[in-house]
Design an enzyme around this catalytic site. Structure first.
Site, PDB file in Angstrom:
ATOM      1  N   ASP A 137      -7.472  18.217  73.919  1.00 25.75           N
ATOM      2  CA  ASP A 137      -6.986  18.814  72.676  1.00 25.75           C
ATOM      3  C   ASP A 137      -7.241  17.891  71.476  1.00 25.75           C
ATOM      4  OD1 ASP A 137      -5.801  20.799  71.148  1.00 25.75           O
ATOM      5  OD2 ASP A 137      -3.785  19.959  71.376  1.00 25.75           O
ATOM      6  N   HIS A 146     -15.744  20.622  68.093  1.00 30.77           N
ATOM      7  CA  HIS A 146     -15.961  21.108  69.458  1.00 30.77           C
ATOM      8  C   HIS A 146     -17.228  20.490  70.059  1.00 30.77           C
ATOM      9  CE1 HIS A 146     -12.532  23.617  69.135  1.00 30.77           C
ATOM     10  NE2 HIS A 146     -13.055  24.466  68.276  1.00 30.77           N
ATOM     11  N   GLU A 206      -4.992  32.078  76.051  1.00 31.37           N
ATOM     12  CA  GLU A 206      -4.467  32.347  74.700  1.00 31.37           C
ATOM     13  C   GLU A 206      -5.486  32.024  73.609  1.00 31.37           C
ATOM     14  OE1 GLU A 206      -2.559  30.628  77.075  1.00 31.37           O
ATOM     15  OE2 GLU A 206      -1.569  32.529  77.528  1.00 31.37           O
ATOM     16  N   TRP A 249      -8.256  33.239  73.127  1.00 31.21           N
ATOM     17  CA  TRP A 249      -8.899  34.459  72.621  1.00 31.21           C
ATOM     18  C   TRP A 249      -8.283  34.861  71.292  1.00 31.21           C
ATOM     19  CZ3 TRP A 249     -13.236  36.036  74.822  1.00 31.21           C
ATOM     20  CH2 TRP A 249     -13.458  35.812  76.188  1.00 31.21           C
ATOM     21  N   LEU A 287     -18.151  14.036  93.203  1.00 34.04           N
ATOM     22  CA  LEU A 287     -17.007  14.377  92.350  1.00 34.04           C
ATOM     23  C   LEU A 287     -16.906  15.894  92.271  1.00 34.04           C
ATOM     24  CD1 LEU A 287     -14.917  13.350  90.008  1.00 34.04           C
ATOM     25  CD2 LEU A 287     -16.699  14.161  88.466  1.00 34.04           C
ATOM     26  N   SER A 341       1.086  24.056  77.438  1.00 29.99           N
ATOM     27  CA  SER A 341       0.256  25.150  76.909  1.00 29.99           C
ATOM     28  C   SER A 341      -0.331  26.059  78.003  1.00 29.99           C
ATOM     29  CB  SER A 341      -0.867  24.598  76.005  1.00 29.99           C
ATOM     30  OG  SER A 341      -0.312  23.936  74.890  1.00 29.99           O
TER      31      SER A 341
HETATM   32  C1  IPE Z   1      -4.783  23.920  74.981  1.00 28.93           C
HETATM   33  O1  IPE Z   1      -4.943  23.561  73.654  1.00 28.93           O
HETATM   34  C2  IPE Z   1      -6.010  24.622  75.495  1.00 28.93           C
HETATM   35  C3  IPE Z   1      -7.219  23.816  75.636  1.00 28.93           C
HETATM   36  C4  IPE Z   1      -7.363  22.549  75.348  1.00 28.93           C
HETATM   37  C5  IPE Z   1      -8.347  24.492  76.224  1.00 28.93           C
HETATM   38  P1  IPE Z   1      -4.428  24.500  72.465  1.00 28.93           P
HETATM   39  O2  IPE Z   1      -4.822  23.812  71.204  1.00 28.93           O
HETATM   40  O3  IPE Z   1      -4.927  25.878  72.652  1.00 28.93           O
HETATM   41  O4  IPE Z   1      -2.850  24.488  72.677  1.00 28.93           O
HETATM   42  P2  IPE Z   1      -1.671  24.771  71.650  1.00 28.93           P
HETATM   43  O5  IPE Z   1      -2.019  26.047  70.934  1.00 28.93           O
HETATM   44  O6  IPE Z   1      -1.618  23.617  70.699  1.00 28.93           O
HETATM   45  O7  IPE Z   1      -0.434  24.838  72.490  1.00 28.93           O
HETATM   46  C1  IPE Z   2      -9.198  21.743  71.849  1.00 26.87           C
HETATM   47  O1  IPE Z   2      -9.195  21.435  70.501  1.00 26.87           O
HETATM   48  C2  IPE Z   2     -10.280  22.719  72.214  1.00 26.87           C
HETATM   49  C3  IPE Z   2      -9.759  24.055  72.580  1.00 26.87           C
HETATM   50  C4  IPE Z   2      -8.524  24.432  72.539  1.00 26.87           C
HETATM   51  C5  IPE Z   2     -10.729  25.011  73.029  1.00 26.87           C
HETATM   52  P1  IPE Z   2      -8.505  22.368  69.411  1.00 26.87           P
HETATM   53  O2  IPE Z   2      -9.507  23.340  68.909  1.00 26.87           O
HETATM   54  O3  IPE Z   2      -7.248  22.958  69.930  1.00 26.87           O
HETATM   55  O4  IPE Z   2      -8.197  21.293  68.285  1.00 26.87           O
HETATM   56  P2  IPE Z   2      -6.880  21.179  67.396  1.00 26.87           P
HETATM   57  O5  IPE Z   2      -5.710  21.175  68.321  1.00 26.87           O
HETATM   58  O6  IPE Z   2      -6.898  22.359  66.494  1.00 26.87           O
HETATM   59  O7  IPE Z   2      -7.055  19.886  66.673  1.00 26.87           O
HETATM   60 MG    MG Z   3      -5.310  22.390  69.906  1.00 27.12          MG
END
Ligand code: IPE
Ligand code: IPE
Ligand code: MG
Length: 241
Positions: A12, A29, A59, A61, A123, A188
């Protein structure tokens, strides 16, 4: 204490990493995908046997369509770009989640990558995409219900083990160490069942900045934990009540 056998990671903080640099979220990303690549190599080097990475939640999506497209395109391109190197390094690739909502092309790439690497053993790299812990438990409950209809189970013989057999991670074992980057202290909807006794490690470091040294810090922290699984500490295990 030895290295964790199975490490599960919520990657994240990509968006915030990009924001802080005045870049579009897509750049975050892309940087996150690079970070994933290096963590796979470093986990392997540190004796980890199973690495589960949360790439896209059920979520996610709900994000703007353009961002969802960026994420899924990047996911597909990353598989295409990395599959040769992963295969050469003996990595077995598996995906968990409800892939039915993906394009046929992506589903077919995922199947090919799994088939090609299925006999590798250095792995296990498990990528959770369109994954949700609740979805996983629901599909396991459905499988148990179906087994009851087929007379292979009865409601009384639905045990934790019977349920777990149908969960996505069953053949990989439960994570020993859970890592979440990006500063949030929450699950999450990641592995709700499987994290029951995992050691939970949270770091403020944003995913694109999570490097070899960050992983080392998490593994060192894990090495200090005493896992009790509800029992008494080992030093007092023989003490009287
Ligand atoms: C969790 O991160 C999902 C992934 C890293 C794939 P999110 O950014 O979606 O989680 P929330 O919305 O902060 O809980
Ligand atoms: C994690 O980074 C990647 C996914 C959830 C797919 P975020 O896109 O959630 O990045 P932040 O949390 O907005 O910084
Ligand atoms: Mg995030």
């Amino acid at each position: 204490m030895s290295a964790p056998r199975h490490v599960a990671v919520i990657m994240d903080g990509n968006g915030r990493w990009a924001n802080a640099r005045g870049l579009p979220r897509a750049a975050g990303h892309r940087a996150g995908a690079k970070s994933a690549r290096s963590i796979v190599e470093n986990a392997q080097r540190n004796g980890v046997k199973v690495l589960t990475l949360f790439a896209f939640s059920s979520e996610n999506w709900q994000r703007p369509r353009a961002e969802v497209r960026v994420l899924l395109d990047l996911f597909r391109r990353t598989i295409g770009r990395e599959i040769d190197a992963l295969h050469d390094n003996g990595v077995r690739l598996s995906f968990i989640g409800d892939r039915s909502r993906f394009s046929k092309a992506l589903q077919s790439d995922m199947r090919d990558a799994e088939a090609r690497t299925q006999n590798n053993a250095t792995l296990d790299l498990v990528i959770a995409v369109d994954y949700g812990g609740r979805w996983d438990m629901v599909q396991a409950a459905r499988a148990c219900a179906q087994a009851c209809l087929d007379d292979d189970l009865t409601p009384e013989t639905i045990t934790a083990e019977a349920m777990a057999q149908h969960l996505s991670l069953h053949r990989f074992g439960e994570p020993d160490l859970f890592i979440r980057t990006g500063g949030e202290r929450r699950i999450s909807n990641f592995l709700l069942w499987d994290l029951a006794y995992s050691e939970l490690y949270f770091t403020d470091r944003l995913w694109p900045d999570f490097d070899a040294e960050s992983l080392r810090d998490a593994l060192d922290w894990f090495a200090q934990r005493e896992r009790r699984f509800g029992r008494l500490p080992s030093a007092t295990r023989t003490s009287r009540a």
